[in-house]
Design a protein around this motif. Structure first.
Motif, PDB file in Angstrom:
ATOM      1  N   ASN A   1      -1.211   0.794   8.682  1.00  0.00           N
ATOM      2  CA  ASN A   1      -2.270   0.322   7.788  1.00  0.00           C
ATOM      3  C   ASN A   1      -3.402   1.344   7.710  1.00  0.00           C
ATOM      4  O   ASN A   1      -3.714   2.019   8.695  1.00  0.00           O
TER       5      ASN A   1
ATOM      6  N   ARG B   1      -7.526   1.630   2.686  1.00  0.00           N
ATOM      7  CA  ARG B   1      -7.537   1.819   1.251  1.00  0.00           C
ATOM      8  C   ARG B   1      -7.273   0.463   0.606  1.00  0.00           C
ATOM      9  O   ARG B   1      -6.777  -0.459   1.248  1.00  0.00           O
TER      10      ARG B   1
ATOM     11  N   VAL C   1      -5.559  -2.488  -1.554  1.00  0.00           N
ATOM     12  CA  VAL C   1      -4.169  -2.875  -1.798  1.00  0.00           C
ATOM     13  C   VAL C   1      -3.760  -2.362  -3.172  1.00  0.00           C
ATOM     14  O   VAL C   1      -4.504  -2.504  -4.150  1.00  0.00           O
ATOM     15  N   ASP C   2      -2.589  -1.752  -3.261  1.00  0.00           N
ATOM     16  CA  ASP C   2      -2.150  -1.156  -4.522  1.00  0.00           C
ATOM     17  C   ASP C   2      -1.457  -2.172  -5.438  1.00  0.00           C
ATOM     18  O   ASP C   2      -1.450  -2.009  -6.659  1.00  0.00           O
TER      19      ASP C   2
ATOM     20  N   LYS D   1       0.846  -1.194   0.000  1.00  0.00           N
ATOM     21  CA  LYS D   1       0.000   0.000   0.000  1.00  0.00           C
ATOM     22  C   LYS D   1       0.879   1.240   0.000  1.00  0.00           C
ATOM     23  O   LYS D   1       1.949   1.263   0.611  1.00  0.00           O
TER      24      LYS D   1
END
Length: 245
Positions: A153, A156, A158-159, A31
């Motif tokens: 954390n 949002r 997970v990128d 992230k």
């Protein structure tokens, strides 16, 4: 022979499933996380942040620092239930170096005026399944400062996930390339520096003072201005300060 063939194929399929599960279990989500760390009062100390992100491993020491890093999940936050989007552990290291005459009481997610912090305002290390996680905060000097591991954390998506790439490094770079950090920090944290010898009250009370034996003998008053008995519970006024009994 046909029976033996199918038995062998069954074992091979079972092994394949186990291997796939093992790969999936070792996958690392990444992230892009934005964090700000401040000294609670100017002129009392410097702060900085370290991460495991090779492209942004440490901020410069200052009274206020901002970090945008691509951080990989490293264990679970066992204080949260399965299915909670904040279950994962995304570790960053917070440091606070006090100036002469001051000491670091800890870190807080709230900003209060000097003299209003209590022990209840200070955050504690998260209990996790990571065996290398230092818990709790011990105020011991590490390298050049005091170390506290914070779970950064944030809720949002997970990128990037290493399960979809050749390795974790490629996943991290893919996440970083999104360049989608939140404009406002996901976390704003304050290093609480206090004069040496200060003892923070335990509860959600006002008044950061050194404990004095003579305070016990001083007359206490209620918030209405009447004298409080020795059995009076709640907030009372002692020597002009609010104290929680």
């Amino acid at each position: 022979m046909l029976k033996i063939y199918f038995n062998q194929m069954g074992r091979l399929l079972a092994m394949l499933v186990v291997c796939m599960m093992a790969v999936s279990a070792s996958a690392t989500p990444f992230k892009n996380i934005h964090v700000q760390l401040n000294a609670n009062e100017s002129g009392r100390g410097k702060v900085y942040i370290r991460t495991e992100d090779p492209s942004n491993q440490q901020t410069r020491k200052s009274e206020s620092v901002t970090l945008k890093a691509t951080i990989g999940e490293n264990g679970k936050d066992l204080a949260r239930e399965e299915g909670d989007p904040l279950l994962g552990l995304y570790m960053i290291w917070l440091y606070g170096e006090p100036e002469d005459g001051f000491e670091l009481a800890g870190f807080s997610l709230v900003k209060k005026n000097d003299g209003e912090y209590t022990k209840a305002d200070l955050i504690a290390s998260t209990y996790t399944d990571n065996g290398n996680f230092d818990d709790p905060y011990t105020a011991e000097k590490v390298d050049e400062g005091y170390e506290f591991i914070f779970n950064a954390n944030c809720p949002r998506e997970v990128d990037a996930d290493s399960n979809n790439f050749a390795n974790a490094d490629e996943a991290r770079e893919a996440a970083r390339a999104l360049d989608n950090w939140n404009e406002e920090p996901d976390h704003v944290i304050y290093a609480v520096f206090v004069p040496k010898g200060t003892v923070l009250p335990d509860g959600d009370s006002e008044g950061v003072e050194s404990v004095k034996a003579s305070d016990k003998q001083q007359q206490a008053y209620t918030l209405l201005g009447t004298k409080a008995s020795s059995a009076q519970k709640g907030i009372v006024i002692v020597n002009g300060k609010k104290v929680v009994r």
